[in-house]
Design a protein around this motif. Structure first.
Motif, PDB file in Angstrom:
ATOM      1  N   VAL A 117       0.597  -0.677  -0.156  1.00 51.22           N
ATOM      2  CA  VAL A 117      -0.301   0.080  -0.190  1.00 51.22           C
ATOM      3  C   VAL A 117       0.627   1.536   0.000  1.00 51.22           C
ATOM      4  CG1 VAL A 117      -2.155  -0.580   1.119  1.00 51.22           C
ATOM      5  CG2 VAL A 117      -0.373  -0.190   2.705  1.00 51.22           C
ATOM      6  N   GLY A 118       0.583   2.120  -0.810  1.00 52.35           N
ATOM      7  CA  GLY A 118       1.228   3.276  -0.671  1.00 52.35           C
ATOM      8  C   GLY A 118       2.038   3.625  -1.347  1.00 52.35           C
ATOM      9  N   LEU A 119       3.605   4.090  -1.724  1.00 52.23           N
ATOM     10  CA  LEU A 119       4.713   4.471  -2.941  1.00 52.23           C
ATOM     11  C   LEU A 119       5.462   3.732  -1.466  1.00 52.23           C
ATOM     12  CD1 LEU A 119       3.416   7.855  -3.817  1.00 52.23           C
ATOM     13  CD2 LEU A 119       3.814   6.356  -5.115  1.00 52.23           C
ATOM     14  N   PRO A 120       6.673   3.272  -1.791  1.00 50.51           N
ATOM     15  CA  PRO A 120       7.813   3.456  -1.791  1.00 50.51           C
ATOM     16  C   PRO A 120       8.092   4.210  -0.399  1.00 50.51           C
ATOM     17  CG  PRO A 120       7.991   2.573  -3.629  1.00 50.51           C
ATOM     18  CD  PRO A 120       6.766   3.738  -4.132  1.00 50.51           C
ATOM     19  N   GLN A 127      11.801  -0.348   0.540  1.00 50.91           N
ATOM     20  CA  GLN A 127      11.405  -0.762   1.401  1.00 50.91           C
ATOM     21  C   GLN A 127       9.681   0.050   1.039  1.00 50.91           C
ATOM     22  OE1 GLN A 127      12.869   2.036   4.944  1.00 50.91           O
ATOM     23  NE2 GLN A 127      14.175  -0.183   4.958  1.00 50.91           N
ATOM     24  N   VAL A 128       9.009  -1.264   1.363  1.00 50.90           N
ATOM     25  CA  VAL A 128       7.146  -0.591   1.320  1.00 50.90           C
ATOM     26  C   VAL A 128       6.951  -1.441   2.235  1.00 50.90           C
ATOM     27  CG1 VAL A 128       7.430  -0.654  -1.985  1.00 50.90           C
ATOM     28  CG2 VAL A 128       7.561  -3.008   0.148  1.00 50.90           C
ATOM     29  N   LYS A 129       5.153   0.018   2.242  1.00 45.64           N
ATOM     30  CA  LYS A 129       4.351  -0.863   3.786  1.00 45.64           C
ATOM     31  C   LYS A 129       3.545  -1.715   2.783  1.00 45.64           C
ATOM     32  CE  LYS A 129       1.346   2.320   5.815  1.00 45.64           C
ATOM     33  NZ  LYS A 129       1.102   3.825   5.950  1.00 45.64           N
ATOM     34  N   ARG A 130       2.899  -2.978   3.419  1.00 45.52           N
ATOM     35  CA  ARG A 130       2.484  -3.733   3.482  1.00 45.52           C
ATOM     36  C   ARG A 130       0.997  -3.878   4.659  1.00 45.52           C
ATOM     37  NH1 ARG A 130       5.652  -9.403   3.930  1.00 45.52           N
ATOM     38  NH2 ARG A 130       3.712  -9.614   2.382  1.00 45.52           N
ATOM     39  N   ASN A 131      -0.483  -4.405   3.942  1.00 43.65           N
ATOM     40  CA  ASN A 131      -1.127  -4.451   4.574  1.00 43.65           C
ATOM     41  C   ASN A 131      -0.671  -6.411   5.393  1.00 43.65           C
ATOM     42  OD1 ASN A 131      -3.052  -3.002   4.732  1.00 43.65           O
ATOM     43  ND2 ASN A 131      -4.291  -3.374   2.729  1.00 43.65           N
ATOM     44  N   ALA A 132      -0.985  -6.455   6.891  1.00 44.08           N
ATOM     45  CA  ALA A 132      -0.311  -7.360   7.285  1.00 44.08           C
ATOM     46  C   ALA A 132      -2.113  -7.732   8.452  1.00 44.08           C
ATOM     47  CB  ALA A 132       1.252  -7.262   8.187  1.00 44.08           C
ATOM     48  N   SER A 156      -5.550   0.835  -3.603  1.00 47.67           N
ATOM     49  CA  SER A 156      -5.055   1.108  -2.413  1.00 47.67           C
ATOM     50  C   SER A 156      -3.711   2.892  -2.855  1.00 47.67           C
ATOM     51  CB  SER A 156      -3.658   0.662  -1.703  1.00 47.67           C
ATOM     52  OG  SER A 156      -3.005  -0.037  -3.708  1.00 47.67           O
ATOM     53  N   TYR A 157      -4.345   2.847  -4.695  1.00 46.85           N
ATOM     54  CA  TYR A 157      -3.748   3.784  -5.114  1.00 46.85           C
ATOM     55  C   TYR A 157      -4.542   4.602  -5.706  1.00 46.85           C
ATOM     56  CZ  TYR A 157       0.077   7.235  -6.758  1.00 46.85           C
ATOM     57  OH  TYR A 157       0.647   8.064  -7.287  1.00 46.85           O
ATOM     58  N   GLY A 158      -5.414   4.266  -6.490  1.00 47.85           N
ATOM     59  CA  GLY A 158      -6.666   5.157  -7.070  1.00 47.85           C
ATOM     60  C   GLY A 158      -5.894   5.347  -8.748  1.00 47.85           C
ATOM     61  N   LEU A 159      -6.529   6.042  -9.178  1.00 55.65           N
ATOM     62  CA  LEU A 159      -6.694   6.094 -10.591  1.00 55.65           C
ATOM     63  C   LEU A 159      -5.965   8.157 -11.224  1.00 55.65           C
ATOM     64  CD1 LEU A 159      -8.994   4.912 -12.742  1.00 55.65           C
ATOM     65  CD2 LEU A 159      -7.070   3.543 -12.166  1.00 55.65           C
TER      66      LEU A 159
END
Ligand code: FAD
Length: 317
Positions: A117-120, A127-132, A156-159
């Motif tokens: 989810v979200g940009l790095p 590093q990236v953020k992930r749903n857990a 999670s990011y949209g258009l």
């Protein structure tokens, strides 16, 4: 090197998620000072990707790929990544893409993070953020391999439009019979007009609806909103609705822009599967129902009174 995305199609048309991936990848490309290449399979509408920042399309046309076969698709993506010298490959978190990503990671000797989810957070180190934990927590994952693969969580990011001039190139990867040795037939049981997987809005009913004879309330609300219909587990267990509509921890995960729960208590197993939705609305006659704790908007009231009024208002809007 460019960032490679796999732009998924269905019946020759891009899925919405293809545009979301393109939007996301073009933003990541800006920060890396590179461009975005999209791999398309049996889709002749490449131009549509340009408005979301894709500057090159590798267009594969091969009848054998009309049916999704993870091994063959992973081979195609591997050859595309090698051709473009891509160090970052971005896919969606659809069932097909998650299946494909892990095979591709093995093929490319790459680190893989799903549900991003979200940009790095950082590109060096990456590093990236992930749903857990069923979307109840976030996890920060660092990928240290030379080639990296990430799967973006749905919605999670949209258009985001970001026009680019596009070149399209025919791409003919080499495939052999072994690529098609495992064949999986999938059947999408669509009961509503909109499939849950592609829906922006989902209207879901629970045991509070009392019986299948009252499901017209859910269907009418869904149809007024152009939404898909879903249900809680007991509703499908009781046979009021087909199992394909069951959402939650043991059913389909839902990550829509708007999730409306009617007569659903909000048990933890239900919430686990719909928590990633952006706006959650509940209609329940019990003010103590746990759903109210996670909802963005709630109506305490009898579904049999509230839903018809809501439909009337939406239609008059
Ligand atoms: P109920 O709990 O019976 O709630 C009905 C709600 O309707 C109540 O809150 C009531 O106040 C309200 N209501 C009643 N009448 C009205 C009315 N006239 N107007 C408005 N509201 C009304 N459940 C899932 O949904 N998905 C899953 O994936 C899932 N997986 C599970 C996995 C395991 C291992 C287990 C043990 C359970 C799982 N469950 C799952 C079941 C879950 O624990 C709950 O039992 C279930 O979600 C309850 O469904 P419900 O809210 O429709 O029914």
């Amino acid at each position: 090197m460019s960032i490679l995305i796999y732009a998924e199609s269905s019946d020759g048309k891009f899925k919405k998620v293809a545009f979301e991936l393109a939007s996301y990848a073009s933003k990541v490309a800006e920060s890396l000072g590179t461009t975005v290449t999209a791999l398309t399979i049996n889709n002749t509408n490449s131009d549509e990707l340009a408005q979301y920042g894709v500057s090159k399309v590798l267009a594969v046309s091969n009848e054998k790929l009309n049916t999704f076969t993870a091994k063959a698709y992973a081979d195609v993506l591997k050859q595309a990544a090698e051709k473009e010298a891509s160090k970052l490959v971005i896919l969606s978190s659809s069932t097909d893409s998650i299946y494909l990503s892990s095979l591709l990671a093995v093929n490319l000797n790459a680190g893989f993070a799903s549900n991003v989810v979200g940009l790095p957070i950082s590109t060096s180190p990456f590093q990236v953020k992930r749903n857990a934990f069923s979307n109840k927590a976030f996890n920060i994952t660092e990928i240290n391999t030379e080639v990296k693969i990430i799967a973006l969580a749905k919605n999670s990011y949209g258009l985001h439009e970001n026009s680019a001039s596009l070149t399209a190139e025919d791409f003919n990867p080499s495939l052999n019979d072994a690529d098609f040795s495992i064949h999986i037939d999938s059947v999408e049981k669509a009961t509503g007009k909109v499939a849950i997987a592609d829906a922006d809005i989902v209207v879901s009913g629970g045991r509070g609806l009392k019986g299948p004879e009252n499901w017209h309330l859910i269907e009418d609300l869904a149809s007024a909103l152009g939404a898909a219909t879903a249900c809680s587990k007991p509703v499908s267990d009781l046979g009021w609705r087909p199992h394909s509509e069951h959402v939650g921890q043991t059913g389909k995960p839902v990550a829509t822009n708007l999730y409306i729960a009617v007569g659903i208590s909000g048990a933890i197993q239900h919430i686990a599967g719909i928590n990633a939705s952006k706006v959650k609305v509940v209609i329940n006659n019990d003010p103590e129902a746990p759903f109210f704790k996670v909802a963005d908007y709630g109506v305490v009231g009898d579904a049999f009174e509230v839903v018809p009024k809501l439909i009337e208002k939406i239609k008059a809007f």
